[in-house]
Design a protein around this motif. Structure first.
Motif, PDB file in Angstrom:
ATOM      1  N   ASP A  83     -51.217  80.713  91.649  1.00 40.48           N
ATOM      2  CA  ASP A  83     -52.369  81.103  90.933  1.00 40.48           C
ATOM      3  C   ASP A  83     -52.283  80.623  89.365  1.00 40.48           C
ATOM      4  N   ALA A  84     -51.222  80.897  88.878  1.00 40.42           N
ATOM      5  CA  ALA A  84     -51.034  80.249  87.524  1.00 40.42           C
ATOM      6  C   ALA A  84     -51.180  78.933  87.417  1.00 40.42           C
ATOM      7  N   ASP A  85     -50.701  78.252  88.491  1.00 38.88           N
ATOM      8  CA  ASP A  85     -50.835  76.538  88.326  1.00 38.88           C
ATOM      9  C   ASP A  85     -52.239  76.333  88.490  1.00 38.88           C
ATOM     10  N   LYS A  86     -53.008  76.932  89.426  1.00 42.88           N
ATOM     11  CA  LYS A  86     -54.279  76.700  89.737  1.00 42.88           C
ATOM     12  C   LYS A  86     -55.210  76.704  88.461  1.00 42.88           C
ATOM     13  N   MET A  87     -55.022  77.908  87.619  1.00 44.67           N
ATOM     14  CA  MET A  87     -55.801  78.099  86.483  1.00 44.67           C
ATOM     15  C   MET A  87     -55.632  77.066  85.459  1.00 44.67           C
ATOM     16  N   LEU A  88     -54.257  76.752  85.280  1.00 48.54           N
ATOM     17  CA  LEU A  88     -53.787  75.728  84.404  1.00 48.54           C
ATOM     18  C   LEU A  88     -54.577  74.016  84.743  1.00 48.54           C
ATOM     19  N   GLN A  89     -54.576  73.874  86.153  1.00 52.32           N
ATOM     20  CA  GLN A  89     -55.238  72.736  86.681  1.00 52.32           C
ATOM     21  C   GLN A  89     -56.745  72.624  86.363  1.00 52.32           C
ATOM     22  N   PHE A  90     -57.295  73.958  86.339  1.00 58.56           N
ATOM     23  CA  PHE A  90     -58.971  74.113  86.390  1.00 58.56           C
ATOM     24  C   PHE A  90     -59.067  73.721  85.025  1.00 58.56           C
ATOM     25  N   ILE A  91     -58.397  74.261  83.942  1.00 59.90           N
ATOM     26  CA  ILE A  91     -58.735  74.233  82.698  1.00 59.90           C
ATOM     27  C   ILE A  91     -58.297  72.867  81.987  1.00 59.90           C
ATOM     28  N   THR A  92     -57.314  72.132  82.466  1.00 54.90           N
ATOM     29  CA  THR A  92     -56.839  70.798  82.118  1.00 54.90           C
ATOM     30  C   THR A  92     -58.005  69.983  82.845  1.00 54.90           C
ATOM     31  N   LYS A  93     -58.545  70.170  83.888  1.00 59.28           N
ATOM     32  CA  LYS A  93     -59.407  69.239  84.492  1.00 59.28           C
ATOM     33  C   LYS A  93     -60.685  69.062  83.541  1.00 59.28           C
ATOM     34  N   TYR A  94     -60.923  70.259  83.078  1.00 57.54           N
ATOM     35  CA  TYR A  94     -62.503  70.335  82.424  1.00 57.54           C
ATOM     36  C   TYR A  94     -62.107  70.277  80.663  1.00 57.54           C
ATOM     37  N   HIS A  95     -61.046  69.905  80.125  1.00 59.94           N
ATOM     38  CA  HIS A  95     -61.041  69.820  78.934  1.00 59.94           C
ATOM     39  C   HIS A  95     -60.245  68.610  78.446  1.00 59.94           C
ATOM     40  N   CYS A  96     -60.387  68.062  77.594  1.00 58.49           N
ATOM     41  CA  CYS A  96     -60.005  66.970  77.060  1.00 58.49           C
ATOM     42  C   CYS A  96     -58.694  67.099  76.144  1.00 58.49           C
ATOM     43  N   MET A  97     -57.421  67.290  76.709  1.00 58.57           N
ATOM     44  CA  MET A  97     -56.306  67.520  76.062  1.00 58.57           C
ATOM     45  C   MET A  97     -55.929  66.671  74.787  1.00 58.57           C
ATOM     46  N   LYS A  98     -56.614  65.471  74.632  1.00 58.79           N
ATOM     47  CA  LYS A  98     -56.200  64.730  73.508  1.00 58.79           C
ATOM     48  C   LYS A  98     -57.477  64.486  72.544  1.00 58.79           C
ATOM     49  N   SER A  99     -57.499  64.797  71.702  1.00 60.59           N
ATOM     50  CA  SER A  99     -58.648  64.709  70.704  1.00 60.59           C
ATOM     51  C   SER A  99     -58.251  63.429  69.689  1.00 60.59           C
ATOM     52  N   ARG A 100     -59.177  62.835  69.398  1.00 62.09           N
ATOM     53  CA  ARG A 100     -58.817  61.729  68.452  1.00 62.09           C
ATOM     54  C   ARG A 100     -59.263  62.129  67.106  1.00 62.09           C
TER      55      ARG A 100
END
Length: 223
Positions: free
Chosen positions: A205-222
């Motif tokens: 469940d913890a992995d599922k949440m992190l995967q969900f958030i990462t999918k819809y968030h650009c983890m690198k900002s320029r």
């Protein structure tokens, strides 16, 4: 050359009925550090002081707040526009935010925000909400809750905002939560065996949440 920095997703957290941002923060703190450590969580207090007894009295200290005012049956709503204006001002001051996480009353409000934002009746001064995390939420205009005028078209069509729904099998809002989930395009679901609570997240469940958030968030900002 452009430099790249890693940025955590910034998430606005909306607490439950007659609790507070501080109380919600304590509830979320039970999640594993590998989840909370990857998120920039901002906890807001609702705009209205609680007008009755809180279910958490004796467990968590006051003050307690409410996101919106209503009659006892949650069918008629009052000062809903004040709630939305307060929320927009908070987001302008403390944002920008990538997503919104809500529990119970906070989740019910959060779920309606993308539709209201799309209709142009709320949050017009802030960036589009990228994703939602809904814990034990209900649906405005569903079986249990009425429909505030400003939210009249929030669910007029399937909500095309990525959403993760955490639903308890013993939750008194379970059926409402499932109906809300079906109002979204391609919802992600985490189920747990408990009732109306913020469950601990473990393992898959913890992995599922992190995967969900990462999918819809650009983890690198320029910059």
């Amino acid at each position: 050359m452009e430099n790249e920095i890693r940025r955590k997703p910034r998430i606005l957290c909306l607490h439950s009925f007659r609790t507070s941002g501080r109380i919600f923060q304590m509830m979320i703190s039970r999640w594993p550090e590998n989840v909370t450590g990857e998120l920039d969580l901002v906890f807001a207090d609702a705009p209205f002081p609680a007008e009755g007894k809180s279910d958490v009295e004796g467990i968590y200290d006051p003050p307690y707040f409410e996101w919106f005012k209503s009659d006892k049956e949650f069918k008629e709503f009052y000062d809903f526009e004040k709630c939305l204006n307060y929320l927009e001002d908070f987001m302008l001051t403390h944002g920008p935010f990538d997503g919104v996480l809500g529990f119970s009353q906070g989740a019910t409000l959060a779920a309606a925000l993308p539709g209201m934002q799309k209709e142009g009746v709320a949050l017009s001064k802030v960036p589009t909400i990228k994703f939602l995390i809904i814990i034990s939420g209900g649906k405005f205009g569903g079986a249990k809750f009425g429909l505030p005028k400003l939210a009249a078209r929030a669910f007029s069509s399937p909500v095309n905002c990525p959403s993760l729904h955490i639903i308890g099998e013993l939750d008194f809002l379970r059926d409402e939560s499932k109906a809300l989930m079906r109002s979204f395009v391609d919802p992600v679901v985490i189920k747990h065996a408990k009732g109306h609570c913020v469950p601990r997240l473990t393992g898959e469940d913890a992995d599922k949440m992190l995967q969900f958030i990462t999918k819809y968030h650009c983890m690198k900002s320029r910059i």
